[in-house]
Write a protein that holds these residues in place. Structure first.
Motif, mmCIF file in Angstrom:
data_model
loop_
_atom_site.group_PDB
_atom_site.id
_atom_site.type_symbol
_atom_site.label_atom_id
_atom_site.label_comp_id
_atom_site.label_asym_id
_atom_site.label_seq_id
_atom_site.Cartn_x
_atom_site.Cartn_y
_atom_site.Cartn_z
ATOM 1 N N ASN A 93 -6.832 -6.275 -4.080
ATOM 2 C CA ASN A 93 -6.969 -4.825 -3.958
ATOM 3 C C ASN A 93 -8.398 -4.313 -4.061
ATOM 4 O OD1 ASN A 93 -4.128 -5.016 -4.094
ATOM 5 N ND2 ASN A 93 -4.194 -4.836 -6.315
ATOM 6 N N GLY B 159 -3.379 -0.312 -7.241
ATOM 7 C CA GLY B 159 -3.880 -0.253 -5.880
ATOM 8 C C GLY B 159 -3.214 -1.306 -5.017
ATOM 9 N N GLY B 160 -2.016 -1.692 -5.420
ATOM 10 C CA GLY B 160 -1.280 -2.799 -4.821
ATOM 11 C C GLY B 160 -0.698 -3.629 -5.949
ATOM 12 N N ILE C 65 -10.215 -5.430 1.646
ATOM 13 C CA ILE C 65 -8.989 -5.298 0.865
ATOM 14 C C ILE C 65 -7.844 -6.064 1.537
ATOM 15 C CG2 ILE C 65 -8.427 -3.129 2.026
ATOM 16 C CD1 ILE C 65 -7.194 -2.185 -0.626
ATOM 17 N N ARG D 108 0.819 -1.221 0.000
ATOM 18 C CA ARG D 108 0.000 0.000 0.000
ATOM 19 C C ARG D 108 0.850 1.267 0.000
ATOM 20 N NH1 ARG D 108 -3.494 -3.195 -1.835
ATOM 21 N NH2 ARG D 108 -4.245 -4.763 -0.382
#
Length: 368
Positions: free
Chosen positions: A301, A255-256, A317, A244
């Protein structure tokens, strides 16, 4: 039927709105490990393995009933295809003809389109009580989701005495087409209902390069060294270390982690080591092998807490991760990637092995 070496048990998992039954086959070995395969999506519905104290838990995500599989498409344990991962612009050219496929991920096509192999009810064609295996078959008609040719696919799952689970995918076609199958199981080695997420799992990936992506998660075509980056899992590293962070624009795009690591440029003759995963809390481990040239690592994610699993936990998540052996994403539009075209007379094959165990460095709680 129960035997000293294990058992194979078949039952009905549920019924589709059409009235068609969804079948389930549970494989259990002599060590007590059990795996449940359902015909919907030729999917792994559960995998129960022991921890360092000998306590069993289900380490893969999934739903408790068929209605949820139909209503909430999450690819849990499913066989995805015809083409796993993304096809840029939902189009490709094959032998001079342009084909359009469903754009179900923005402007791109993802995991076979609107109705991929994860959303069809496969046929169970064999159960082998001695080998602890089940074979499922699906015939995808010409024009299915825009893809040419009749594609006949088999998936054979086998549970081994040493607590390994394998799946062997094969496919043949009657006309030139494209194929990139994989299994989309999500893993949490502490158990899918555990109170903690999977981000402190320690991951090793046996790859020196990965495929960077653009902001829409399509590979740019570059092969980039992992050295000195957040993508270097050649030595064991907790996923949480960078997942993250803003240390790399690539992590912002996904997002990752949602990238493909390069094992080799081509399909291997035999499965080779791809990754090793360890949960420091339970001591459970999983070693992944495959013959495929790429490995997609996805760090969960997009779980938003609106999906509840078998144990009743809402998946948020990072609550589970996917490790998907496959050909490279968007290979149809990137000539420098190995081809995923399949022609009559050829046999597509993807062999995946998951080996479960306990860390040698883990000290079990004798009072647990």
């Amino acid at each position: 039927m129960y035997r000293k070496t294990g058992c194979v048990q078949r039952d009905i998992f549920g019924t589709l709105a059409s009235g068609e039954a969804v079948h389930a086959v549970t494989l259990t070995n002599a060590a007590g490990m059990s795996v449940r395969i359902i015909s919907y999506g030729a999917a792994i519905q559960s995998v129960c393995v022991p921890d360092a104290n000998g306590n069993f838990a289900d380490v893969t995500t999934g739903y408790a009933d068929i209605a949820e599989y139909v209503a909430q498409r999450q690819y849990f344990g499913a066989t995805v295809g015809r083409v796993a991962n993304r096809i840029a612009g939902a189009r490709f050219e094959l032998d001079g003809k342009v084909y359009s496929v469903p754009a179900n991920d923005g402007t791109h096509s993802l995991h076979g389109g609107d109705v991929g192999f994860d959303q069809v009810n496969w046929t169970i064609t064999a159960c082998d009580e001695d080998a602890l295996s089940v074979t499922l078959t699906h015939m995808s008609p010409d024009g299915d989701q825009g893809y040419p040719g009749i594609l006949t696919v088999t998936a054979t799952y086998q549970l081994h005495p040493d607590n390994a689970l394998s799946v062997h995918y094969e496919a043949v076609t009657d006309a030139p087409t494209c194929v990139n199958l994989t299994n989309h199981a999500y893993w949490h080695l502490g158990g899918e209902g555990a109170a903690y997420d999977a981000m402190d799992h320690v991951l090793t990936i046996a790859a020196e390069q990965y495929l960077p992506v653009d902001a829409t998660l399509i590979p740019t075509g570059e092969r980039r060294s992992v050295a000195g980056t957040a993508f270097d899992f050649r030595e064991p590293m907790p996923i949480s270390k960078y997942v993250r962070s803003n240390t790399d624009i690539q992590l912002t795009h996904g997002g990752g982690y949602d990238h493909n690591w390069i094992m080799d440029g081509a399909v291997a003759r035999e499965p080779r080591l791809m990754a090793h995963l360890e949960d420091p809390v339970s001591g459970r481990t999983m070693t992944l092998l495959s013959n495929q040239p790429g490995l997609q690592f996805y760090s969960g994610n997009f779980f938003d807490g609106l999906t509840s699993g078998k144990a009743g936990k809402s998946y948020g998540i990072g609550d589970a991760i996917a490790l998907e052996p496959q050909m490279f994403p968007d290979a149809l539009n990137q000539p420098s990637f190995a081809s995923i075209v399949l022609r009559p007379g050829q046999i597509y094959a993807n062999m995946i092995i998951w080996r479960f165990g306990v860390s040698r460095l883990f000290s079990p709680n004798i009072n647990g």
